[in-house]
Design a protein around this motif. Structure first.
Motif, PDB file in Angstrom:
ATOM      1  N   LEU A 158       0.952  -1.170  -0.091  1.00 57.90           N
ATOM      2  CA  LEU A 158      -0.170  -0.050  -0.061  1.00 57.90           C
ATOM      3  C   LEU A 158       0.694   1.113   0.065  1.00 57.90           C
ATOM      4  O   LEU A 158       0.517   2.274   0.022  1.00 57.90           O
ATOM      5  N   ASP A 159       2.100   1.168   0.033  1.00 60.58           N
ATOM      6  CA  ASP A 159       3.189   2.112   0.023  1.00 60.58           C
ATOM      7  C   ASP A 159       2.862   3.405  -0.686  1.00 60.58           C
ATOM      8  O   ASP A 159       3.305   4.480  -0.374  1.00 60.58           O
ATOM      9  N   GLY A 160       2.651   3.251  -1.883  1.00 60.36           N
ATOM     10  CA  GLY A 160       2.587   4.366  -2.829  1.00 60.36           C
ATOM     11  C   GLY A 160       1.379   5.125  -2.706  1.00 60.36           C
ATOM     12  O   GLY A 160       1.113   6.024  -3.652  1.00 60.36           O
ATOM     13  N   LEU A 161       0.317   4.707  -2.023  1.00 59.52           N
ATOM     14  CA  LEU A 161      -1.103   5.249  -2.053  1.00 59.52           C
ATOM     15  C   LEU A 161      -1.062   6.635  -1.577  1.00 59.52           C
ATOM     16  O   LEU A 161      -1.928   7.477  -1.983  1.00 59.52           O
ATOM     17  N   PRO A 162      -0.392   6.959  -0.485  1.00 63.17           N
ATOM     18  CA  PRO A 162      -0.606   8.409  -0.013  1.00 63.17           C
ATOM     19  C   PRO A 162      -0.142   9.451  -0.851  1.00 63.17           C
ATOM     20  O   PRO A 162      -0.791  10.399  -1.029  1.00 63.17           O
ATOM     21  N   ARG A 163       1.032   9.149  -1.409  1.00 62.89           N
ATOM     22  CA  ARG A 163       1.636  10.047  -2.640  1.00 62.89           C
ATOM     23  C   ARG A 163       0.504   9.942  -3.879  1.00 62.89           C
ATOM     24  O   ARG A 163       0.577  11.245  -4.197  1.00 62.89           O
ATOM     25  N   ALA A 164       0.002   9.065  -4.193  1.00 64.30           N
ATOM     26  CA  ALA A 164      -0.836   8.911  -5.493  1.00 64.30           C
ATOM     27  C   ALA A 164      -2.200   9.837  -4.992  1.00 64.30           C
ATOM     28  O   ALA A 164      -2.721  10.401  -5.929  1.00 64.30           O
ATOM     29  N   GLU A 165      -2.555   9.744  -3.893  1.00 63.62           N
ATOM     30  CA  GLU A 165      -3.839  10.400  -3.262  1.00 63.62           C
ATOM     31  C   GLU A 165      -3.396  11.845  -3.474  1.00 63.62           C
ATOM     32  O   GLU A 165      -4.351  12.607  -3.864  1.00 63.62           O
ATOM     33  N   ASP A 166      -2.510  12.391  -2.846  1.00 65.59           N
ATOM     34  CA  ASP A 166      -2.096  13.934  -2.779  1.00 65.59           C
ATOM     35  C   ASP A 166      -2.065  14.146  -4.359  1.00 65.59           C
ATOM     36  O   ASP A 166      -2.574  15.394  -4.458  1.00 65.59           O
ATOM     37  N   ALA A 167      -1.288  13.365  -5.156  1.00 63.50           N
ATOM     38  CA  ALA A 167      -0.995  13.881  -6.814  1.00 63.50           C
ATOM     39  C   ALA A 167      -2.580  14.141  -7.193  1.00 63.50           C
ATOM     40  O   ALA A 167      -2.771  14.848  -8.037  1.00 63.50           O
ATOM     41  N   ALA A 168      -3.297  12.923  -6.849  1.00 63.60           N
ATOM     42  CA  ALA A 168      -4.623  12.889  -7.487  1.00 63.60           C
ATOM     43  C   ALA A 168      -5.709  14.346  -7.274  1.00 63.60           C
ATOM     44  O   ALA A 168      -6.319  14.687  -8.096  1.00 63.60           O
ATOM     45  N   ARG A 169      -5.402  14.665  -5.974  1.00 60.46           N
ATOM     46  CA  ARG A 169      -6.137  15.543  -5.628  1.00 60.46           C
ATOM     47  C   ARG A 169      -5.583  17.115  -6.387  1.00 60.46           C
ATOM     48  O   ARG A 169      -6.553  17.747  -6.752  1.00 60.46           O
ATOM     49  N   THR A 170      -4.328  17.191  -6.532  1.00 57.69           N
ATOM     50  CA  THR A 170      -3.951  18.198  -7.237  1.00 57.69           C
ATOM     51  C   THR A 170      -4.351  18.175  -8.526  1.00 57.69           C
ATOM     52  O   THR A 170      -4.703  19.286  -9.256  1.00 57.69           O
ATOM     53  N   ALA A 171      -4.542  16.871  -9.174  1.00 55.74           N
ATOM     54  CA  ALA A 171      -4.568  16.711 -10.735  1.00 55.74           C
ATOM     55  C   ALA A 171      -6.223  16.618 -10.944  1.00 55.74           C
ATOM     56  O   ALA A 171      -6.550  16.836 -12.079  1.00 55.74           O
ATOM     57  N   GLY A 172      -7.056  16.607  -9.941  1.00 53.53           N
ATOM     58  CA  GLY A 172      -8.354  16.626 -10.165  1.00 53.53           C
ATOM     59  C   GLY A 172      -9.130  15.262 -10.565  1.00 53.53           C
ATOM     60  O   GLY A 172     -10.159  15.175 -11.225  1.00 53.53           O
ATOM     61  N   LEU A 173      -8.092  14.231 -10.197  1.00 54.28           N
ATOM     62  CA  LEU A 173      -8.818  12.679 -10.321  1.00 54.28           C
ATOM     63  C   LEU A 173      -9.150  12.215  -8.978  1.00 54.28           C
ATOM     64  O   LEU A 173      -8.827  12.713  -8.023  1.00 54.28           O
ATOM     65  N   THR A 174     -10.195  11.331  -9.256  1.00 50.64           N
ATOM     66  CA  THR A 174     -10.570  10.339  -8.085  1.00 50.64           C
ATOM     67  C   THR A 174      -9.619   9.173  -8.006  1.00 50.64           C
ATOM     68  O   THR A 174      -9.422   8.528  -8.981  1.00 50.64           O
ATOM     69  N   LEU A 175      -9.032   9.207  -6.828  1.00 51.00           N
ATOM     70  CA  LEU A 175      -8.048   7.968  -6.757  1.00 51.00           C
ATOM     71  C   LEU A 175      -8.814   6.824  -5.710  1.00 51.00           C
ATOM     72  O   LEU A 175      -9.162   7.302  -4.745  1.00 51.00           O
ATOM     73  N   VAL A 176      -8.886   5.752  -6.137  1.00 48.11           N
ATOM     74  CA  VAL A 176      -9.297   4.859  -5.469  1.00 48.11           C
ATOM     75  C   VAL A 176      -8.051   3.791  -4.862  1.00 48.11           C
ATOM     76  O   VAL A 176      -7.088   3.475  -5.520  1.00 48.11           O
ATOM     77  N   ARG A 177      -7.979   3.646  -3.643  1.00 41.91           N
ATOM     78  CA  ARG A 177      -6.916   3.194  -2.880  1.00 41.91           C
ATOM     79  C   ARG A 177      -6.838   1.397  -3.141  1.00 41.91           C
ATOM     80  O   ARG A 177      -7.987   0.758  -2.831  1.00 41.91           O
ATOM     81  N   GLY A 178      -5.877   1.088  -3.927  1.00 44.46           N
ATOM     82  CA  GLY A 178      -6.022  -0.731  -4.277  1.00 44.46           C
ATOM     83  C   GLY A 178      -4.760  -1.139  -3.997  1.00 44.46           C
ATOM     84  O   GLY A 178      -3.803  -0.472  -3.512  1.00 44.46           O
ATOM     85  N   VAL A 179      -4.842  -2.528  -4.105  1.00 46.90           N
ATOM     86  CA  VAL A 179      -3.629  -3.077  -3.869  1.00 46.90           C
ATOM     87  C   VAL A 179      -4.060  -4.575  -4.873  1.00 46.90           C
ATOM     88  O   VAL A 179      -5.161  -4.924  -5.030  1.00 46.90           O
TER      89      VAL A 179
END
Ligand code: AMP
Ligand code: MN
Ligand code: MN
Ligand code: MN
Length: 281
Positions: free
Chosen positions: A41-62
């Protein structure tokens, strides 16, 4: 297709950082992206931040590796909590299994006259993931093979001389971990396992019986007839239909953002089902 619910970063075997992945998805027209690195799950916090900036919805997955009838079967968990101890402990167990396996793979290479693989692989591993793609990269660097696919075809794929069967969780165990973390369990790329259709129906029945809820119907580089068949199977087994490119970066051919096409009519898309609220909470 604005949904892409299967992708990877450098936190497993992908080439891009979470920020680069989100930008690439956005450029491909994706609006709802799941990051599903292998057993972490280690990449998810950074992906969530980036998605917020880019205006995407990020689903936390594995994407969890499992073992079923001597096959490696991948199960996606979508919408998982990051701090659920059942899931976190399960993934930790897989991360240590990966190290044990990598050492065993290295021993197999030694017997084939290819020395020091673990030493070289472990030097380049920077996250909790170590997998066969890491071995493929070292083989290419050493000039043992010309490309990634050749590394699998000659050494690393099931049944090849450097393959080691891993004691992954069973499908029911992985589904338990995912549900404990509040997620939805989706069978990854059912069209990619090298099994007969009869065996695939056995797998789908087993997956459903174990509490599985969805299966990928739209998948990268898949023939239209395969997609239609998977759509029929999703209906037959009562599994909602998901869509995933399995994007790993540009060094993996055939997996691209924005190329999945439309979901066939007649099967229920995950995002149109009541399960979707678990994915985006
Ligand atoms: P691992 O996590 O070590 O089991 O490695 C699995 C990853 O290796 C998959 O997610 C794919 O990215 C890649 N892979 C597995 N099998 C093959 C294959 N036959 N050809 C090319 N890549 C493969
Ligand atoms: Mn992979
Ligand atoms: Mn997979
Ligand atoms: Mn994948």
């Amino acid at each position: 297709m604005i949904y892409d619910l299967h992708s990877h970063t450098i936190f497993s075997d992908g080439d891009l950082s979470p920020e680069e992945l989100v930008n690439e998805a956005s450029a491909g027209g994706v609006k709802v992206l799941a990051l599903t690195d292998h057993d972490t799950l280690d990449g998810l916090p950074r992906a969530e931040d980036a998605a917020r900036t880019a205006g995407l919805t990020l689903v936390r997955g594995v994407e969890i590796s499992t073992r079923w009838e001597k096959l490696d079967i991948h199960v996606l968990g979508l919408g998982v909590d990051l701090d659920d101890s059942t899931l976190v402990d399960g993934l930790k167990f897989h991360q240590s299994e990966r190290i044990t396996r990598a050492q065993q793979v290295s021993t197999k290479f030694e017997k084939l006259g290819i020395e020091g693989m673990w030493e070289e692989v472990s030097q380049q591993v920077k996250t909790h993931y170590v997998g066969r793609p890491d071995f493929a990269r070292v083989l290419i660097k050493r000039g043992v093979v010309n490309n990634f696919q050749a590394a699998f075809n000659k050494y690393l794929a099931a049944g090849k001389p450097a393959y080691v069967a891993t004691d992954w969780a069973s499908i029911p165990e992985a589904i338990t971990w995912i549900k404990s973390a509040g997620g939805v369990a989706v069978l990854a790329h059912p069209g990619r396992y090298r099994i007969t259709r009869t065996k695939l129906t056995k797998l789908l029945a087993f997956f459903k019986e174990a509490g599985g809820e969805g299966m990928e119907v739209l998948y990268s580089a898949q023939e239209a007839s395969k997609t239609q068949d998977l759509a029929r199977l999703s209906k037959q087994f009562g599994l909602v239909a998901s869509a995933g490119s399995d994007f790993h970066g540009f060094s993996y051919p055939g997996m691209r953002f924005g190329a999945l096409g439309e979901m066939p009519s007649g099967c229920q898309a995950l995002w149109d089902s009541p399960l979707w609220q678990k994915c985006v909470n």
